[in-house]
Design an enzyme around this catalytic site. Structure first.
Site: not given
Length: 329
Positions: A155, A158-159
């Site tokens: 993701c 997300c990261d």
């Protein structure tokens, strides 16, 4: 009347305790225990419904394999993925939701009350929320497991911010992979796109944007054969599947964007699924079966965020409340 000395004393003994009967009937059963499932449990229990969550084999979902979470509201300094899920679970239980760590192996939504079968018990309920999520497709490499949450991610949203000014590798050639690659150029010094073919599967517009981005470098007809590092990812080993040439890329992060598989196998022929296996919603969180609802990545293949999953869990619980209120009998 006999004296105490000569009397025989009748001692009453407690009858053997019977095993406590396991509770199997609930107002609402939630299948799955990620952000969507826990949030749905909080809302259903606060609405005074007898609620059960059957967590599945991985309580907490994908966040259990995530390290730092910086984009979930309420945590100024961020929070570890497992810690966030443990906190959600405690809050859900505090609201009165029962949680069992078991796996659902079959369901029957054709008749009411609905029946949900685990390996050890059959449960009944008036309403169901499916929150089983989706699982990212993986490369199947040992290093992928070793460095999960230590440089290997599924993701970018997300990261991505964790890899500022680093070289980043993205695996895939569809729209999702290109979107991830484009997003990661905001942070990485260079983004290496790895694709097994000599042309992308992404839409023409997405291809043009990616080709025009000076930070993106394409590696055609290639696949990752190994992921190496010490405490975290440091290198990706590539193999050209046509020439056999081996290349080593320095990389701080490797993002696998080859798709997701919704966890809906047991719901086939029970609720409507699309061509990819995601649950089809008819009206907000309602499935085609009255009384059966869905929340999170099990139907949402666009956003796939913890916060959106939690939002869908809230929505599904409110829809359940309305359904049960209108169908008290």
């Amino acid at each position: 009347m006999m004296s105490d000395a000569g009397s025989s004393v009748l001692i009453e003994r407690d009858s053997p305790s019977k095993p406590e009967k396991k509770k199997t009937k609930y107002d609402v059963i939630i299948i799955g225990a990620g952000p969507a499932g826990y949030t749905a449990g909080i809302y259903c229990s606060r609405a005074r419904y007898d609620t059960l969550i059957i967590s599945g084999i991985l309580p907490g979902g994908q966040l259990m394999n995530t390290t730092d979470v910086e984009n979930y509201p309420g945590f100024a300094d961020g929070i570890m993925g497992p810690d966030l899920m443990i906190t959600m679970r405690k809050q859900t239980e505090r609201m009165g939701t029962a949680i069992i760590d078991d796996e659902v192996i079959d369901v029957d939504f054709r008749h009411k009350p609905f029946k949900i079968l685990t390996a050890s018990e059959e449960y009944e309920c008036r309403a169901v929320i499916i929150a089983t999520g989706a699982s990212p497709k993986k490369l199947g490499l040992p290093g992928e497991t070793t460095f999960g949450g230590k440089g290997v991610s599924y993701c970018a949203t997300c990261d991505g911010p964790f890899f500022r000014n680093q070289e980043i590798v993205v695996v895939g050639g569809g729209d999702s992979a290109i979107e991830e690659g484009m997003f990661l150029t905001k942070f990485g010094s260079r983004v290496h796109m790895i694709h097994r073919r000599d042309q992308l599967r992404a839409s023409k517009v997405m291809q043009e944007r990616a080709m025009a981005n000076p930070k993106i470098q394409f590696h055609w007809n290639s696949e990752i054969t190994d992921i190496q590092g010490d405490q975290k990812v440091q290198k990706a080993i590539l193999k050209n599947i046509k020439t056999g040439e081996i290349t080593t890329l320095t990389a701080g992060g490797i993002f696998v964007a080859i798709g997701h598989t919704p966890n809906t196998k047991i719901f086939e022929n029970q609720v409507d699924l699309d061509s990819q296996g995601y649950i089809v919603l008819k009206d907000h969180t309602k499935t085609n079966v009255e009384g059966v609802f869905a929340a999170g990545d099990v139907h949402d293949h666009r956003y796939r965020q913890a916060i959106t999953a939690a939002g869908y869990g809230c929505m599904a619980a409110i829809d359940v409340d309305r359904y049960l209120t209108e169908n008290k009998a």
